[in-house]
Design a protein around this motif. Structure first.
Motif, PDB file in Angstrom:
ATOM      1  N   ASP A 182      38.573  32.414  63.679  1.00 30.80           N
ATOM      2  CA  ASP A 182      38.837  31.699  62.475  1.00 30.80           C
ATOM      3  C   ASP A 182      39.150  32.488  61.115  1.00 30.80           C
ATOM      4  OD1 ASP A 182      36.426  32.325  62.301  1.00 30.80           O
ATOM      5  OD2 ASP A 182      35.750  30.347  61.052  1.00 30.80           O
ATOM      6  N   GLU A 183      39.342  33.755  61.333  1.00 28.99           N
ATOM      7  CA  GLU A 183      39.481  34.775  60.370  1.00 28.99           C
ATOM      8  C   GLU A 183      40.678  35.725  60.290  1.00 28.99           C
ATOM      9  OE1 GLU A 183      36.091  37.596  61.288  1.00 28.99           O
ATOM     10  OE2 GLU A 183      37.734  39.101  61.072  1.00 28.99           O
ATOM     11  N   TYR A 184      41.089  36.098  59.029  1.00 27.86           N
ATOM     12  CA  TYR A 184      42.177  36.908  58.843  1.00 27.86           C
ATOM     13  C   TYR A 184      41.771  37.981  57.547  1.00 27.86           C
ATOM     14  CZ  TYR A 184      46.624  36.791  61.580  1.00 27.86           C
ATOM     15  OH  TYR A 184      47.389  36.885  62.113  1.00 27.86           O
ATOM     16  N   SER A 185      42.120  38.864  57.988  1.00 31.53           N
ATOM     17  CA  SER A 185      42.144  40.162  56.767  1.00 31.53           C
ATOM     18  C   SER A 185      43.385  40.505  56.190  1.00 31.53           C
ATOM     19  CB  SER A 185      41.208  41.346  57.220  1.00 31.53           C
ATOM     20  OG  SER A 185      39.945  41.127  57.793  1.00 31.53           O
ATOM     21  N   PHE A 186      43.676  40.672  55.069  1.00 35.16           N
ATOM     22  CA  PHE A 186      44.801  40.914  54.276  1.00 35.16           C
ATOM     23  C   PHE A 186      44.947  42.200  53.567  1.00 35.16           C
ATOM     24  CE2 PHE A 186      45.223  36.114  55.202  1.00 35.16           C
ATOM     25  CZ  PHE A 186      46.506  36.163  55.713  1.00 35.16           C
ATOM     26  N   ILE A 187      45.605  43.245  54.021  1.00 39.26           N
ATOM     27  CA  ILE A 187      45.455  44.509  53.248  1.00 39.26           C
ATOM     28  C   ILE A 187      46.279  44.763  52.138  1.00 39.26           C
ATOM     29  CG2 ILE A 187      45.198  46.925  53.597  1.00 39.26           C
ATOM     30  CD1 ILE A 187      43.419  45.309  55.814  1.00 39.26           C
ATOM     31  N   PHE A 188      45.906  44.965  50.915  1.00 43.31           N
ATOM     32  CA  PHE A 188      47.024  45.259  49.897  1.00 43.31           C
ATOM     33  C   PHE A 188      46.845  47.011  49.709  1.00 43.31           C
ATOM     34  CE2 PHE A 188      45.583  41.117  48.620  1.00 43.31           C
ATOM     35  CZ  PHE A 188      46.753  40.645  48.393  1.00 43.31           C
TER      36      PHE A 188
END
Ligand code: DGT
Ligand code: MG
Ligand code: MG
Ligand code: MG
Ligand code: MG
Length: 284
Positions: free
Chosen positions: A76-82
């Motif tokens: 249930d997780e997501y990592s978004f990279i900037f």
């Protein structure tokens, strides 16, 4: 316009600008998804529709925010990279985390009926928390992503055998937990294979490796040195900060038009990154 006498209260607001020239990860995580997965009878240990829905919401986030260079998700997780050079929202931490989190949540709820046509949503509705984490070097960022992918693997191996022992081995959840409490990864693989004829390596890649979301351009051929800077730590932020405004706009446009790929591949080893040098170089 004249200030009102109330204007002074603005001074109570605190700035939360993130350090310059550092990678920003916004990680979101479903709130109480243990309960939610029971309420909507998600398949155990993996519900393909639930994971497809997470991925679809992540793709929507990437489309809305060209500044996000990569997403990685499981469970249930997501990592978004900037990119470390991003100046989105002047790098304000709460603005970044709340905007990404609410955008993801909105798409998740909007897309729900597409993935669960027979299971209409009712309150309490799905929601997500979000946080910003900073990583000073590309190595740290890569290790962060490796940590999440290794976590996905460890949890999935455990959950796969746990549910196999309960559903097919007729063990109680307590007995299954006890049986697994001291086993190594290879012993778990062996238990699955010997006991149930399941070769863990044949389980779907999405379950074993999670999902990587990125902008797809032509892959660099295997074994051929690629042009572009493979070590973005050499490429100081100042250089990118000085990109002319038109060049930056052009880059953003290219990114907005790119096809967004969702793949279930290893991002711990170098291969994924070497063949897609544009992701970390930030030069779309
Ligand atoms: P939190 O994040 O502290 O609000 O609490 P939870 O309950 O969201 O816990 P978390 O995020 O540590 O763990 C994710 C939960 O979601 C875990 O209980 C398993 C469940 N879950 C996620 N994906 C699936 C799935 O595909 N199938 C099933 N059955 N459950 C899933
Ligand atoms: Mg949690
Ligand atoms: Mg959660
Ligand atoms: Mg979680
Ligand atoms: Mg406003």
């Amino acid at each position: 316009m004249a200030n009102s006498k109330y204007e002074y209260v603005r001074e109570f607001e605190q700035t939360d600008l993130l350090l310059p020239n550092t990678w920003i990860v916004v990680r979101i995580d479903g709130r109480g998804f243990h309960k939610l997965s029971t309420k909507y009878a998600f398949e155990k240990p993996n519900d393909r529709s639930a994971l497809d829905l997470m991925n679809a919401a992540a793709v929507s986030v990437m489309k809305e925010f060209p500044d996000v260079i990569l997403g990685y998700g499981d469970s249930d997780e997501y990592s978004f990279i900037f990119h470390k050079s991003t100046s989105l929202f002047q790098r304000r931490a709460s603005k970044l985390s709340t905007t990404i989190t609410s955008t993801f949540t909105a798409h998740y709820v909007y897309l729900w009926p597409t993935y669960f046509p027979m299971k209409p949503l009712s309150p309490p509705l799905p929601s997500f928390d979000g946080r910003c984490v900073l990583y000073p070097t590309t190595k740290d960022l890569r290790n962060y992503l490796a940590w999440r992918q290794a976590d996905c693997h460890i949890n999935n191996l455990y959950n796969t055998i746990f549910h196999t022992l309960v559903l097919r081995g007729n063990l109680s959840p307590q007995e299954a937990e006890a049986a697994l409490s001291t086993t190594t990864a290879s012993a778990k693989n062996e238990m699955l294979f010997q006991g149930f004829g399941i070769n863990y390596n044949n389980e779907p890649e999405m379950y074993r490796k999670g999902s990587v979301v990125y902008r797809a351009y032509e892959l660099a051929p295997v074994g051929v040195p690629v042009s572009g800077n493979l070590n973005p730590d050499d490429d100081d932020g100042a250089e990118r900060a000085s990109l002319s405004k038109t060049a930056a706009e052009k880059e953003k446009k290219i990114r907005s038009k790119a096809r967004i790929a969702v793949e279930h591949v290893d991002i711990i080893k170098d291969d994924f990154w070497e063949r897609r040098p544009w992701i970390l170089s930030g030069k779309s």
